[in-house]
Scaffold this active site. Structure first.
Site, PDB file in Angstrom:
ATOM      1  N   CYS A 398     -25.610 -53.454  24.232  1.00 67.23           N
ATOM      2  CA  CYS A 398     -25.950 -53.732  25.637  1.00 67.23           C
ATOM      3  C   CYS A 398     -26.967 -52.734  26.191  1.00 67.23           C
ATOM      4  O   CYS A 398     -27.750 -53.060  27.067  1.00 67.23           O
ATOM      5  CB  CYS A 398     -24.717 -53.641  26.529  1.00 67.23           C
ATOM      6  SG  CYS A 398     -23.343 -54.648  26.036  1.00 67.23           S
TER       7      CYS A 398
HETATM    8  N1  LIG Z   1     -24.670 -57.203  26.989  1.00 70.37           N
HETATM    9  C1  LIG Z   1     -23.656 -56.716  27.696  1.00 70.37           C
HETATM   10  O1  LIG Z   1     -22.520 -57.062  27.454  1.00 70.37           O
HETATM   11  N2  LIG Z   1     -23.943 -55.915  28.723  1.00 70.37           N
HETATM   12  C2  LIG Z   1     -22.985 -55.207  29.490  1.00 70.37           C
HETATM   13  C3  LIG Z   1     -23.162 -55.425  30.938  1.00 70.37           C
HETATM   14  C4  LIG Z   1     -22.159 -54.686  31.773  1.00 70.37           C
HETATM   15  C5  LIG Z   1     -22.389 -54.829  33.255  1.00 70.37           C
HETATM   16  N3  LIG Z   1     -21.500 -53.998  33.985  1.00 70.37           N
HETATM   17  C6  LIG Z   1     -22.226 -56.260  33.701  1.00 70.37           C
HETATM   18  O2  LIG Z   1     -21.109 -56.643  34.057  1.00 70.37           O
HETATM   19  O3  LIG Z   1     -23.197 -57.006  33.719  1.00 70.37           O
END
Ligand SMILES: NC(=O)NCCC[C@H](N)C(=O)O
Length: 409
Positions: A398
């Site tokens: 991510c």
């Molecule tokens: N690719 C991913 O799973 N990204 C993590 C995103 C975390 C962020 N706090 C969200 O909820 O969008």
């Protein structure tokens, strides 16, 4: 000539990556805003930054060039001479199209140099940052206690999501929640104006001007002609059909495997439960598999007249073997499939591995059971420190947007 974006797999050696170092935007989360800003806790910034620097250093030590979103965005805005247009667009998307508050915010943002302006937009604008007292009805009747004119964007350190590199191009994403929708404006500006990317023949497979949502955590580049895309809390089936049509028309991609995953925050994207880590090895969180290991997948192919066909299947392993032309496949369960360890480690992104070469992955150190499993299955595991970064519910995949990977042999 290598294109400035070139990604034909999840596992080819990672040559260039884009990160965002967590900054003051993370300090602008409060318990009240946490759910809306998509955090489950507030990271302690100095430690989160140390952890992030450690992550970046691991990548550099393994031959990856690390670029930072905040630098690229400021350089792009300067190169395109579009500071005012960018500020106007950001204000419009922050609900300040006209009026005295728009004018005061614009004056403040335009008074900053471009790097500072970009940082300020990321951090958010607090009411006490500027000398202006709003007198409109919204401020008086609805927002009087709210401390921000413009909300912070604390999720920016998850660079994977607002855009996704695919082949010689990318999708610039319409994000699901308001908390993240403005994020993809930075990548849009980078692609349009940054000298490294602009006018280089890159394809935008789908831009951010859509109502249907898609996020990069759901977009997995399995090979130079096969993608997997999660049907998830963040990515709609309509957006998958759109991007499949565009890719089938203008690229070598001829297969999209849509994989339906549970719609909740712990498993918001496909890459929180499933990642590719070697030619024939994947991580998978057992929690997405139903009775007998079943999961709904639809394999999408183009027809000759530009339409799409869909083939439903519930055996993920069989689908992957067929579409990737593999004799066998190693699906490695997060947390060794243990009913306590697997959900605990998945919560802290134990399935969210970043491959930096075939069979070489970066993972969070806290997921020690999953890491041990990966080693037992022959992978080289580089652990990065993770007590604060993981509070944002995202892991090494991510936190990274690959821009260039070597093609697989
Ligand atoms: N690719 C991913 O799973 N990204 C993590 C995103 C975390 C962020 N706090 C969200 O909820 O969008």
């Amino acid at each position: 000539m290598t294109m400035p974006i070139h990604v034909t797999s999840e596992i080819g050696k990672l040559d260039v990556v884009m990160l965002k170092r967590p900054g003051q935007e993370v300090e602008n989360i409060t318990p009240d805003t946490m759910p809306r800003l998509l955090f489950d806790d507030i990271p302690y910034l100095p430690i989160a930054q140390k952890e992030h620097d450690n992550f970046a250093q691991i990548l550099r030590d393994n031959g990856t060039e690390v670029l930072y979103l905040e630098d690229l965005a400021a350089e792009a805005i300067d190169a395109g001479n579009v500071k005012e247009a960018f500020v106007e667009k950001m204000l419009r998307e922050s609900d300040y199209a006209v009026g005295a508050d728009h004018d005061a915010l614009k004056e403040f943002l335009m008074s900053l140099d471009t790097h500072a302006m970009v940082n300020q937009l990321m951090i958010g604008v607090r009411k006490n940052d500027i000398d202006f007292k709003p007198t409109d009805l919204v401020s008086a009747a609805e927002d009087s206690e709210y401390p921000f004119f413009m909300d912070p964007m604390p999720n920016l350190y998850f660079t994977r999501d607002p855009a996704a590199s695919i082949g010689d191009g990318l999708s610039i994403n319409h994000m699901t929640f308001a908390a993240r929708q403005r994020e993809s404006m930075f990548m849009e500006a980078i692609i349009k104006y940054h000298p490294r990317f602009a006018n280089k023949g890159l394809h935008v497979w789908r831009d951010r001007n859509h109502t249907h949502r898609i996020e990069g955590g759901d977009e997995l580049v399995l090979s130079d002609h096969v993608l997997a895309i999660g049907v998830s809390q963040r990515t709609s089936a309509t957006a998958i059909q759109d991007i499949a049509r565009n890719l089938f028309k203008d690229s070598k991609y001829d297969t999209v495997i849509a994989i339906k995953i549970p719609h909740n925050h712990a498993m918001m994207h496909l890459d929180t439960v499933f990642t590719m880590i070697n030619y024939d090895q994947f991580t998978v969180h057992p929690g997405i598999l139903g009775e007998g290991g079943k999961i709904d997948t639809w394999t999408i192919h183009p027809t000759k007249d530009g339409d799409l066909t869909y083939e439903h299947n519930q055996d993920l392993k069989a689908v992957l073997k067929k579409e990737l032309g593999l004799d066998d496949l190693d699906l490695i369960p997060t947390g060794n499939g243990d009913p306590i360890v697997a959900p605990r480690e998945q919560w802290n992104d134990g399935s969210n591995t970043l491959a930096i070469a075939p069979g070489v992955v970066v993972t969070y150190d806290r997921n020690y059971v999953s890491n041990e499993m990966l080693r037992q299955h022959g992978l080289k595991v580089l652990e990065t420190i993770s007590s604060e970064l993981s509070r944002g519910r995202g892991g090494p995949r991510c936190m990274s947007m690959p821009l260039v990977r070597e093609d697989l042999k």
